[in-house]
Write a protein that holds these residues in place. Structure first.
Motif, PDB file in Angstrom:
ATOM      1  N   ALA A   1      -6.946   4.550  32.366  1.00  0.00           N
ATOM      2  CA  ALA A   1      -5.576   5.064  32.314  1.00  0.00           C
ATOM      3  C   ALA A   1      -5.514   6.511  32.801  1.00  0.00           C
ATOM      4  O   ALA A   1      -4.593   6.898  33.541  1.00  0.00           O
ATOM      5  N   GLN A   2      -6.493   7.321  32.413  1.00  0.00           N
ATOM      6  CA  GLN A   2      -6.521   8.714  32.849  1.00  0.00           C
ATOM      7  C   GLN A   2      -6.743   8.811  34.356  1.00  0.00           C
ATOM      8  O   GLN A   2      -6.122   9.638  35.034  1.00  0.00           O
ATOM      9  N   ALA A   3      -7.622   7.977  34.894  1.00  0.00           N
ATOM     10  CA  ALA A   3      -7.867   7.984  36.340  1.00  0.00           C
ATOM     11  C   ALA A   3      -6.604   7.609  37.107  1.00  0.00           C
ATOM     12  O   ALA A   3      -6.283   8.223  38.142  1.00  0.00           O
ATOM     13  N   MET A   4      -5.858   6.615  36.604  1.00  0.00           N
ATOM     14  CA  MET A   4      -4.604   6.215  37.254  1.00  0.00           C
ATOM     15  C   MET A   4      -3.580   7.337  37.186  1.00  0.00           C
ATOM     16  O   MET A   4      -2.859   7.611  38.164  1.00  0.00           O
ATOM     17  N   LEU A   5      -3.497   8.013  36.022  1.00  0.00           N
ATOM     18  CA  LEU A   5      -2.542   9.115  35.866  1.00  0.00           C
ATOM     19  C   LEU A   5      -2.900  10.279  36.784  1.00  0.00           C
ATOM     20  O   LEU A   5      -2.015  10.861  37.433  1.00  0.00           O
ATOM     21  N   MET A   6      -4.180  10.616  36.849  1.00  0.00           N
ATOM     22  CA  MET A   6      -4.610  11.710  37.721  1.00  0.00           C
ATOM     23  C   MET A   6      -4.264  11.416  39.179  1.00  0.00           C
ATOM     24  O   MET A   6      -3.825  12.292  39.920  1.00  0.00           O
ATOM     25  N   SER A   7      -4.466  10.166  39.581  1.00  0.00           N
ATOM     26  CA  SER A   7      -4.132   9.784  40.955  1.00  0.00           C
ATOM     27  C   SER A   7      -2.634   9.841  41.192  1.00  0.00           C
ATOM     28  O   SER A   7      -2.168  10.271  42.261  1.00  0.00           O
ATOM     29  N   TRP A   8      -1.851   9.444  40.181  1.00  0.00           N
ATOM     30  CA  TRP A   8      -0.400   9.430  40.322  1.00  0.00           C
ATOM     31  C   TRP A   8       0.178  10.836  40.466  1.00  0.00           C
ATOM     32  O   TRP A   8       1.131  11.055  41.225  1.00  0.00           O
ATOM     33  N   VAL A   9      -0.391  11.816  39.741  1.00  0.00           N
ATOM     34  CA  VAL A   9       0.111  13.190  39.815  1.00  0.00           C
ATOM     35  C   VAL A   9      -0.524  13.966  40.971  1.00  0.00           C
ATOM     36  O   VAL A   9      -0.209  15.136  41.180  1.00  0.00           O
ATOM     37  N   GLY A  10      -1.424  13.314  41.717  1.00  0.00           N
ATOM     38  CA  GLY A  10      -2.026  13.959  42.867  1.00  0.00           C
ATOM     39  C   GLY A  10      -3.238  14.808  42.563  1.00  0.00           C
ATOM     40  O   GLY A  10      -3.672  15.602  43.410  1.00  0.00           O
ATOM     41  N   LEU A  11      -3.809  14.652  41.384  1.00  0.00           N
ATOM     42  CA  LEU A  11      -5.009  15.402  41.014  1.00  0.00           C
ATOM     43  C   LEU A  11      -6.215  14.489  41.200  1.00  0.00           C
ATOM     44  O   LEU A  11      -6.382  13.512  40.483  1.00  0.00           O
ATOM     45  N   GLY A  12      -7.028  14.808  42.198  1.00  0.00           N
ATOM     46  CA  GLY A  12      -8.171  13.966  42.493  1.00  0.00           C
ATOM     47  C   GLY A  12      -9.253  14.066  41.448  1.00  0.00           C
ATOM     48  O   GLY A  12      -9.236  14.931  40.562  1.00  0.00           O
TER      49      GLY A  12
ATOM     50  N   LEU B   1     -12.004  16.010  34.992  1.00  0.00           N
ATOM     51  CA  LEU B   1     -12.966  15.722  33.935  1.00  0.00           C
ATOM     52  C   LEU B   1     -12.719  16.599  32.712  1.00  0.00           C
ATOM     53  O   LEU B   1     -12.781  16.130  31.571  1.00  0.00           O
ATOM     54  N   ILE B   2     -12.410  17.866  32.931  1.00  0.00           N
ATOM     55  CA  ILE B   2     -12.127  18.780  31.815  1.00  0.00           C
ATOM     56  C   ILE B   2     -10.892  18.333  31.050  1.00  0.00           C
ATOM     57  O   ILE B   2     -10.884  18.274  29.816  1.00  0.00           O
ATOM     58  N   LEU B   3      -9.831  17.984  31.780  1.00  0.00           N
ATOM     59  CA  LEU B   3      -8.597  17.558  31.119  1.00  0.00           C
ATOM     60  C   LEU B   3      -8.800  16.264  30.341  1.00  0.00           C
ATOM     61  O   LEU B   3      -8.315  16.128  29.204  1.00  0.00           O
ATOM     62  N   ALA B   4      -9.515  15.321  30.926  1.00  0.00           N
ATOM     63  CA  ALA B   4      -9.727  14.035  30.269  1.00  0.00           C
ATOM     64  C   ALA B   4     -10.607  14.186  29.029  1.00  0.00           C
ATOM     65  O   ALA B   4     -10.326  13.587  27.982  1.00  0.00           O
ATOM     66  N   GLN B   5     -11.667  14.947  29.131  1.00  0.00           N
ATOM     67  CA  GLN B   5     -12.544  15.143  27.972  1.00  0.00           C
ATOM     68  C   GLN B   5     -11.843  15.923  26.866  1.00  0.00           C
ATOM     69  O   GLN B   5     -12.071  15.670  25.681  1.00  0.00           O
ATOM     70  N   THR B   6     -10.990  16.856  27.244  1.00  0.00           N
ATOM     71  CA  THR B   6     -10.236  17.613  26.235  1.00  0.00           C
ATOM     72  C   THR B   6      -9.352  16.693  25.412  1.00  0.00           C
ATOM     73  O   THR B   6      -9.241  16.838  24.186  1.00  0.00           O
ATOM     74  N   LEU B   7      -8.738  15.709  26.075  1.00  0.00           N
ATOM     75  CA  LEU B   7      -7.881  14.755  25.364  1.00  0.00           C
ATOM     76  C   LEU B   7      -8.676  13.986  24.317  1.00  0.00           C
ATOM     77  O   LEU B   7      -8.186  13.725  23.209  1.00  0.00           O
TER      78      LEU B   7
ATOM     79  N   LEU C   1     -20.285  10.051  28.837  1.00  0.00           N
ATOM     80  CA  LEU C   1     -20.704   9.285  30.012  1.00  0.00           C
ATOM     81  C   LEU C   1     -19.563   8.455  30.571  1.00  0.00           C
ATOM     82  O   LEU C   1     -19.339   8.435  31.784  1.00  0.00           O
ATOM     83  N   THR C   2     -18.825   7.770  29.700  1.00  0.00           N
ATOM     84  CA  THR C   2     -17.797   6.828  30.153  1.00  0.00           C
ATOM     85  C   THR C   2     -16.730   7.512  30.991  1.00  0.00           C
ATOM     86  O   THR C   2     -16.406   7.060  32.103  1.00  0.00           O
ATOM     87  N   ILE C   3     -16.184   8.619  30.492  1.00  0.00           N
ATOM     88  CA  ILE C   3     -15.135   9.327  31.230  1.00  0.00           C
ATOM     89  C   ILE C   3     -15.692   9.891  32.527  1.00  0.00           C
ATOM     90  O   ILE C   3     -15.032   9.866  33.577  1.00  0.00           O
ATOM     91  N   SER C   4     -16.916  10.391  32.493  1.00  0.00           N
ATOM     92  CA  SER C   4     -17.536  10.947  33.696  1.00  0.00           C
ATOM     93  C   SER C   4     -17.681   9.900  34.789  1.00  0.00           C
ATOM     94  O   SER C   4     -17.524  10.204  35.976  1.00  0.00           O
ATOM     95  N   MET C   5     -17.975   8.663  34.405  1.00  0.00           N
ATOM     96  CA  MET C   5     -18.145   7.605  35.394  1.00  0.00           C
ATOM     97  C   MET C   5     -16.865   7.355  36.174  1.00  0.00           C
ATOM     98  O   MET C   5     -16.903   7.007  37.356  1.00  0.00           O
ATOM     99  N   PHE C   6     -15.717   7.540  35.537  1.00  0.00           N
ATOM    100  CA  PHE C   6     -14.443   7.248  36.180  1.00  0.00           C
ATOM    101  C   PHE C   6     -13.816   8.462  36.856  1.00  0.00           C
ATOM    102  O   PHE C   6     -13.062   8.310  37.828  1.00  0.00           O
ATOM    103  N   LEU C   7     -14.088   9.674  36.345  1.00  0.00           N
ATOM    104  CA  LEU C   7     -13.335  10.845  36.799  1.00  0.00           C
ATOM    105  C   LEU C   7     -14.183  11.956  37.405  1.00  0.00           C
ATOM    106  O   LEU C   7     -13.634  12.946  37.869  1.00  0.00           O
ATOM    107  N   ALA C   8     -15.499  11.827  37.386  1.00  0.00           N
ATOM    108  CA  ALA C   8     -16.336  12.926  37.882  1.00  0.00           C
ATOM    109  C   ALA C   8     -16.221  13.103  39.391  1.00  0.00           C
ATOM    110  O   ALA C   8     -16.298  14.219  39.894  1.00  0.00           O
ATOM    111  N   GLY C   9     -16.037  12.008  40.127  1.00  0.00           N
ATOM    112  CA  GLY C   9     -15.987  12.123  41.580  1.00  0.00           C
ATOM    113  C   GLY C   9     -17.307  12.617  42.133  1.00  0.00           C
ATOM    114  O   GLY C   9     -18.373  12.092  41.829  1.00  0.00           O
TER     115      GLY C   9
END
Length: 265
Positions: free
Chosen positions: A113-124, A130-136, A199-207
Motif C-alpha cells: 500500500a505504501q509503495a502504491m501511495l508513493m508512486s501515486w504522489v510521484g515519490l519514487g 523508506l524513511i517515511l514508510a518506516q516512520t509510519l 526487511l519487508t518495507i525495504s524490499m518494496f521501497l528501498a529501490g
C-alpha cells in the motif's frame, strides 16, 4: 509451581537465545562449513567482514536512514501521545485505534500500500520513501511508550505553572518536556532499532538504496557463508549498544533528578 515457572522461563530463554549463541559460536569457527565439532578459533570472518565494502556501505546507509526514522518517530509519537492522553480531546479511543493500525496490519500488505501511495504522489522508491514508510511503522511503538509515561504524570504541575503565568508553550517546554526526556530517548532508540531490523518495507521501497538488511537477505539466499554469521553478530552488538546507551542515559537522568529533589529538600 515455582519450579514449573522456572522451567518454562528457561525453555523460553533457550528458544529465543540459543540460536543467537550458536550464531556467535560459528562466527569464530575456523572452518568454512558451519557444523560441529568446531575446527578452531579465528577472527578471519570479522576481518573479511570489515573489509567488505558492500557490508560497510549497507551499514552506513542503514544508520543514516535510522536516524531520521528515530527522530520523526519520537516527534510524531509525542504529538500523538499528547492527543491520546488529553482529557479535552474527543474521540480519543478512535484516534488511538488509528495510531495503532500500522502495527496491526501485516507488513507485506502495508508495504504494498505504501509503495502504491508513493508512486501515486510521484515519490519514487529510495531513501526518502523508506524513511517515511518506516516512520509510519514506528509511530505505534513510540506513541505507546510516551503515552504510558504521560498517564502517570501529575497534571497539577502544569496547572500550577499556568496559575503562575506560564503560557501553554512554556508549561510544555519547562514542565512536561523535562519529565518526558527519558521516554523520548527510549522512543528514539526504538525507532532506530526497528529501522535497522526492517526487511519487508525495504524490499518494496528501498529501490537503488541498499540498507544492510537487504544485503544480508541477498547473501543468505545465495550462500550461507561464515562471514554472514559475523555480520549478524555485528548487528546484534550494535543493537545491544543502542539499548545499553539508552538505559545508561535513563539512569543518569534519574540520578540527576533524585539529586535535584534531595537538594530542594
Amino acid at each position: 509451581m515455582n519450579r514449573l515457572v522456572i522451567l518454562t522461563l528457561g525453555l523460553a530463554v533457550c528458544f529465543f537465545y540459543l540460536p543467537i549463541v550458536v550464531l556467535g559460536i560459528f562466527s569464530f569457527n575456523a572452518a568454512s562449513t558451519m557444523a560441529f565439532p568446531l575446527s578452531g578459533f579465528t577472527f578471519t570472518w570479522y576481518a573479511d567482514l570489515f573489509g567488505n565494502e558492500a557490508f560497510l556501505g549497507g551499514f552506513v546507509t542503514s544508520f543514516l536512514i535510522a536516524q531520521p526514522v528515530g527522530l520523526l518517530g519520537a516527534l510524531i509519537g509525542l504529538m500523538a501521545a499528547l492527543a491520546v492522553t488529553s482529557p479535552r480531546m474527543k474521540f480519543r479511543a478512535a484516534f488511538a485505534i488509528l495510531v495503532l493500525v500500522p502495527f496491526l496490519v501485516p507488513k507485506t500488505v502495508l508495504s504494498i500500500a505504501q509503495a502504491m501511495l508513493m508512486s501515486w504522489v510521484g515519490l519514487g522508491r529510495g531513501a526518502t520513501a523508506l524513511i517515511l514508510a518506516q516512520t509510519l511503522v514506528v509511530i505505534p511503538f513510540t506513541t505507546t511508550i510516551l503515552a504510558a509515561v504521560m498517564v502517570r504524570l501529575d497534571p497539577r504541575l502544569e496547572e500550577a505553572a499556568r496559575d503562575l503565568g506560564a503560557t501553554p508553550w512554556q508549561s510544555f517546554r519547562r514542565v512536561l518536556l523535562p519529565q518526558l526526556s527519558v521516554a523520548l530517548s527510549a522512543a528514539y532508540s526504538i525507532g532506530v532499532i526497528l529501522s535497522l531490523a526492517d526487511l519487508t518495507i525495504s524490499m518494496f521501497l528501498a529501490g537503488r538504496t541498499q540498507p544492510l538488511s537487504l544485503i544480508v537477505a541477498s547473501e543468505f539466499r545465495r550462500e550461507l557463508k561464515p562471514d554472514l554469521n559475523a555480520m549478524q553478530v555485528a548487528v546484534l552488538v550494535l543493537t545491544a549498544l543502542i539499548v545499553a546507551m539508552t538505559e545508561i542515559n535513563r539512569r543518569r537522568r534519574l540520578r540527576g533528578r533524585m539529586a535535584h529533589i534531595r537538594d530542594d529538600l
